[in-house]
Design an enzyme around this catalytic site. Sequence first.
Site, short mmCIF file in Angstrom:
data_model
loop_
_atom_site.label_atom_id
_atom_site.label_comp_id
_atom_site.label_asym_id
_atom_site.label_seq_id
_atom_site.Cartn_x
_atom_site.Cartn_y
_atom_site.Cartn_z
N TYR A 1 0.87 -1.19 0.00
CA TYR A 1 0.00 0.00 0.00
C TYR A 1 0.89 1.23 0.00
CZ TYR A 1 -4.27 2.67 0.66
OH TYR A 1 -5.31 3.54 0.48
N LYS B 1 -20.58 -19.64 -11.37
CA LYS B 1 -19.89 -19.37 -12.63
C LYS B 1 -18.45 -18.92 -12.37
CE LYS B 1 -20.27 -19.17 -17.13
NZ LYS B 1 -21.36 -18.46 -17.80
N GLU C 1 -24.40 -12.86 -18.07
CA GLU C 1 -25.00 -14.15 -17.69
C GLU C 1 -26.47 -13.96 -17.33
OE1 GLU C 1 -24.33 -18.30 -17.14
OE2 GLU C 1 -22.99 -16.72 -17.86
N ASP C 2 -27.30 -14.92 -17.76
CA ASP C 2 -28.68 -15.02 -17.30
C ASP C 2 -29.46 -13.71 -17.46
OD1 ASP C 2 -28.06 -17.59 -16.74
OD2 ASP C 2 -28.25 -17.46 -14.57
N ALA D 1 -32.08 -16.42 -26.15
CA ALA D 1 -30.65 -16.19 -26.36
C ALA D 1 -29.96 -17.38 -26.99
CB ALA D 1 -29.99 -15.84 -25.02
N ALA D 2 -30.14 -18.57 -26.40
CA ALA D 2 -29.44 -19.75 -26.89
C ALA D 2 -29.90 -20.15 -28.28
CB ALA D 2 -29.63 -20.91 -25.91
N ASN E 1 -33.20 -27.77 -19.00
CA ASN E 1 -32.64 -28.28 -17.75
C ASN E 1 -33.49 -27.83 -16.56
OD1 ASN E 1 -30.56 -29.98 -17.02
ND2 ASN E 1 -28.93 -28.56 -17.58
N ASN F 1 -21.81 -25.74 -21.57
CA ASN F 1 -20.97 -24.65 -22.08
C ASN F 1 -19.71 -24.42 -21.26
OD1 ASN F 1 -22.28 -23.52 -19.90
ND2 ASN F 1 -23.27 -21.88 -21.06
#
Length: 401
Positions: A34, A89, A131-132, A192-193, A281, A313
């Site tokens: 620092y 993730k 994501e999501d 999306a997919a 899923n 994925n």
Amino acid sequence: MATALGYHAEPRPGKLEISITKPCATQQQLSLAYSPGVSVPVGAIVADPEAVYRYTAKGNLVAVITDGSAVLGLGNTGPLASKPVMEGKAVLFKSFAGLDAIDIEVEAESPEAFVDTVARISPTFGGINLEDIAAPHCFMIEQALIERLDIPVLHDDQHGTAITIAAALQNALELQGKALPEARIVCVGAGAAGIATLRLLVALGLEQENILLVDRQGVIREESQAPHSYCRPFISSSPKRTLEEAIEGADVFIGVAAPNLLTMEMLKSMASRPIVFALSNPDPEIDPGLAHAARDDLILATGRTDYPNQVNNVLVFPFLFRAALNVRARRINDAMKLAAVRALVELTKEPVPKQVLEAYGEQQLAFGANYILPKPLDPRLREFVTMAITQAAIESGIARI
């Protein structure tokens, strides 16, 4: 349920912690960590912004960011309830690619506010993993951030899924004696997919007239039927209206929608040597037992770990980001995505190491109807897939180093 809750709660809440990488046990080390020592790299970065990659963790740090609008198969849970998934993730980034990742859950009143929030915090990170996020906002958000930032941005629900499906499909088509350009494909799911997968398959040679895109209302035949504008390239002039009509004579079924949409009767009406990717899923579009009972010439993939041919994925996104950060790519481009597809196709055909067989309790795994993708715990993925993507990044001119 109790096991999952216990796993996340004990012995300490959550799945992540921060660790330090430099010693800080003496007065001198503290002064370097620092003040006043940090002033030296600060000055170096002011003089040369690229020096941030040498003197900080930015080059190995990914942000996993969501608004919680499309969490797994659970829908719009909101940002707070999405945190266990985003932490998970981050765990995968570290486990599979040695990348540090921080989960960030954003409360945003609009896609524009979300984009602005992510853009403002982006200097912290080497890459952004979205994501999501529900369609159609996910498409706009990703494109806006790609245009605004000079670091890799990827919506994994689109591209990680699309790359994995594309690799699995190419291998399945080869086994079934069919070719992608001539294959007749029904895709159920215009999110999306689904859209990203069809875009990538077209880039790989699939003819658009051989695609039927189906949503809750049936085959998308007119612009007024499309749930969003990103469906436009896949609007069909076919007279077929229902999934039952669309699936008749089809070579391939890709389900990225909801459980139990594909019946045994529909499966029986498909072309000879059909390919079914039932990827909803945890419950697929058709029960695997029923599917195999209906057709003995079938190749089947699901999103589940307890059946052969899991389309996961995790085979893609850690290595896309690992490669992108290794060469400080400005973005993840189509050349890198196509290289990832080719690498997965090739690796599937290599002899499977003993340690992979042991990890999955298998006596033998070889390219065939029950092995169309590498297993996620295959240690060769990190080098094999990462190197292929890295080479594509360099050759396509997107790499800084």
